[in-house]
Scaffold this motif. Structure first.
Motif, short mmCIF file in Angstrom:
data_model
loop_
_atom_site.label_atom_id
_atom_site.label_comp_id
_atom_site.label_asym_id
_atom_site.label_seq_id
_atom_site.Cartn_x
_atom_site.Cartn_y
_atom_site.Cartn_z
N PRO A 83 0.63 -1.16 -0.29
CA PRO A 83 0.01 -0.07 -0.16
C PRO A 83 1.00 1.59 0.00
O PRO A 83 0.61 2.42 0.67
CB PRO A 83 -0.90 -0.05 1.45
N LEU A 84 2.28 1.16 -0.32
CA LEU A 84 2.51 2.63 -0.41
C LEU A 84 3.07 2.94 -1.26
O LEU A 84 3.53 1.92 -1.97
CB LEU A 84 4.26 1.89 0.73
N PRO B 130 2.05 7.32 14.36
CA PRO B 130 1.11 8.00 13.50
C PRO B 130 1.30 7.27 12.06
O PRO B 130 2.00 8.50 12.01
CB PRO B 130 -0.38 8.11 13.80
N PHE B 131 1.31 6.64 11.09
CA PHE B 131 0.76 7.04 9.77
C PHE B 131 0.15 6.95 9.47
O PHE B 131 -0.26 5.40 8.49
CB PHE B 131 1.66 6.09 9.10
N GLU B 132 -1.12 7.69 8.86
CA GLU B 132 -2.23 6.98 7.87
C GLU B 132 -2.21 7.05 6.90
O GLU B 132 -1.13 7.88 5.52
CB GLU B 132 -3.77 8.30 8.77
N PRO B 133 -3.44 6.97 5.96
CA PRO B 133 -4.07 6.84 4.45
C PRO B 133 -3.98 8.05 4.52
O PRO B 133 -4.47 9.26 5.21
CB PRO B 133 -5.14 6.30 4.64
N GLY B 134 -2.60 8.45 3.41
CA GLY B 134 -2.64 9.90 2.79
C GLY B 134 -1.65 10.75 3.46
O GLY B 134 -0.91 11.87 3.00
N ASP B 135 -1.10 9.94 3.98
CA ASP B 135 0.04 10.75 4.13
C ASP B 135 2.09 10.17 4.11
O ASP B 135 1.80 9.80 3.68
CB ASP B 135 0.66 10.12 6.38
N GLU C 44 -1.04 5.32 0.48
CA GLU C 44 -2.24 5.25 -0.20
C GLU C 44 -3.59 5.62 0.36
O GLU C 44 -3.58 4.50 1.74
CB GLU C 44 -2.68 4.25 -1.48
N ALA C 45 -4.30 5.99 0.52
CA ALA C 45 -5.13 6.08 1.14
C ALA C 45 -6.06 5.14 0.88
O ALA C 45 -7.10 4.13 1.55
CB ALA C 45 -6.88 7.04 0.01
N SER C 46 -6.47 3.98 -0.14
CA SER C 46 -7.03 2.55 -0.39
C SER C 46 -5.96 1.44 -1.06
O SER C 46 -5.40 1.56 -1.77
CB SER C 46 -7.51 2.65 -2.03
N CYS C 47 -5.64 0.62 -0.13
CA CYS C 47 -4.47 0.00 0.54
C CYS C 47 -4.98 -0.71 -0.53
O CYS C 47 -5.77 -1.67 -1.60
CB CYS C 47 -4.65 -0.69 1.31
N ARG C 48 -3.54 -1.44 -1.39
CA ARG C 48 -3.98 -2.58 -2.54
C ARG C 48 -2.49 -3.56 -2.24
O ARG C 48 -1.26 -2.65 -2.44
CB ARG C 48 -4.03 -1.76 -3.90
N ARG C 49 -2.85 -5.10 -1.96
CA ARG C 49 -1.81 -5.69 -1.42
C ARG C 49 -1.00 -6.28 -2.89
O ARG C 49 -2.03 -6.21 -3.77
CB ARG C 49 -2.62 -7.40 -1.01
N ASP C 50 0.50 -6.18 -2.00
CA ASP C 50 1.49 -6.04 -3.67
C ASP C 50 2.11 -6.62 -2.81
O ASP C 50 3.28 -5.65 -1.48
CB ASP C 50 1.88 -4.57 -4.61
N ASP C 51 3.42 -8.29 -3.31
CA ASP C 51 4.26 -8.51 -2.76
C ASP C 51 5.49 -8.03 -2.43
O ASP C 51 6.32 -7.84 -2.45
CB ASP C 51 4.70 -9.85 -2.70
#
Length: 380
Positions: A142-143, A300-305, A371-378
């Motif tokens: 998600p990064l 804290p490390f929130e989506p969009g940060d 990312e605001a919308s997390c997507r799993r990626d290895d």
């Protein structure tokens, strides 16, 4: 963005030297004409020695020798027009000019060989550094990630700035660090630490265990048997500052252990927060002098940060007045967008802050956005 050189090209350098060549040539013409037109008691010939001397400061031995020969020829013309080549005054001026031209030509030859050696050393060091410092992928899980490396212009003194990322089953781990010292030895120490991180980050269960492993690797390498024979220790001579982070995929936090490294900056809704740990640790390689256990602290490390990791080559860059680069302020004022855009802005702004767009020390930066919308990626 991987390792990248500062502005400047061989073509520009050649063009600049060609433009500078007009100075000694113009000097020869002016002195020659002036000496011919001057009264008999006035002798301007000695000023011709300045022409090859000036040339030797920026040109090679061939060009310096040619300018010196031209200056000698000009002095001979002056002697022929005013009196004769056998005149004692002009004979002495010619002899002195020949000796000076030979001397400065030898100086230019020595300087050129020194520059070639430095160029070769820098090329080897840069090649080694690019092998060690692999570019980071633009996306891991998600990064979104961007990295930048700016090399200093001081001779062949390539630094030991480093960064890396490693994927785990639950998130992503990062390291950013700076080896004390310069040159190939620093690159070797950086390679050692990065190799240990890449090998262990995937399998070490907790962040403290990973950092303890890195500390053991660095400390064992810094032990010097020869120094021990003389009752000294190499640990006081070398160390590595490092910040090691663990960013879980499913939790809006970042875990951090900081070993003497500049603290990361967090951009959250337009505000900058410095991630200062409550218990600072000494750099890797020095922890045996401090009875400290490795404990991760959570922020804290929130989506969009966006997180910014960097080395002291960024925060300690100075302008002509000696003012440090205001990294937090410039990060806050940077245009919003993906990490690549942020680092492009900071890189150009950092170079504009320094005299002649040159850095005194290598500088590395890594920007990480959740990312605001997390997507799993290895990832890697």
């Amino acid at each position: 963005m991987g390792p990248r050189r500062l502005p400047g090209s061989p073509r520009r350098s050649r063009e600049s030297r060609q433009a500078l060549l007009a100075v000694p040539l113009a000097l020869i013409v002016i002195v020659t004409v002036g000496d011919i037109l001057a009264p008999p008691e006035v002798h301007l010939g000695p000023f011709l020695a300045a022409a090859p001397a000036i040339t030797a400061t920026f040109a090679g031995p061939r060009t310096t020798a040619c300018v010196g020969a031209l200056a000698v020829l000009a002095q001979a013309v002056v002697a022929t027009v005013r009196t004769s080549l056998t005149d004692l005054n002009h004979s002495l001026q010619l002899s002195a000019l020949v000796l000076i031209s030979v001397f400065v030509t030898l100086f230019a030859l020595r300087r050129e060989r020194h520059e070639q050696e430095l160029t070769q050393l820098r090329s080897v060091a840069e090649a080694a550094q690019q092998v060690v410092l692999r570019p980071l992928p633009r996306r891991i899980g998600p990064l979104r990630i961007a990295s930048a490396y700016l090399a200093a212009e001081a001779e062949a003194q390539i630094g030991g700035d480093l960064f890396a990322a490693a994927r785990t089953s639950q998130g992503t781990r990062f390291i950013v660090g700076d080896v004390r010292g310069k040159g190939m030895e620093a690159i070797g120490d950086a390679a050692l630490l990065l190799g240990a991180f890449r090998a262990a980050a995937h399998r070490q269960a907790g962040l403290p265990a990973l950092v303890a492993h890195l500390e053991g690797t660095v400390s064992s390498d810094l032990d010097d048997p020869e120094a021990a024979e003389f009752g000294t220790t190499a640990l006081s001579e070398g160390f590595i500052t490092a910040a090691v982070l663990d960013i879980p995929d499913d939790s809006p936090v970042v875990h951090l252990i900081n070993c003497g490294h500049p603290p990361p900056l967090l951009l959250h809704q337009g505000r900058i927060t410095t991630l200062e740990v409550a218990t600072p640790l000494p750099p890797l390689g020095l922890t045996e002098f401090a009875d400290s256990s490795f404990t991760a602290e959570t922020f804290p490390f929130e989506p969009g940060d966006t997180l910014l990791l960097y080395t002291d080559g960024v925060s300690e860059a100075r302008d002509t007045a000696g003012t440090f680069y205001p990294l937090a302020e410039r990060m806050r004022a940077a245009p919003r967008g993906e990490p690549q855009r942020l680092l492009r802005h900071l890189r150009e702004d950092l170079l504009a802050h320094t005299p002649k767009r040159y850095l005194d020390d290598d500088a590395a930066m890594v920007a990480i956005e959740r990312e605001a919308s997390c997507r799993r990626d290895d990832g890697p």
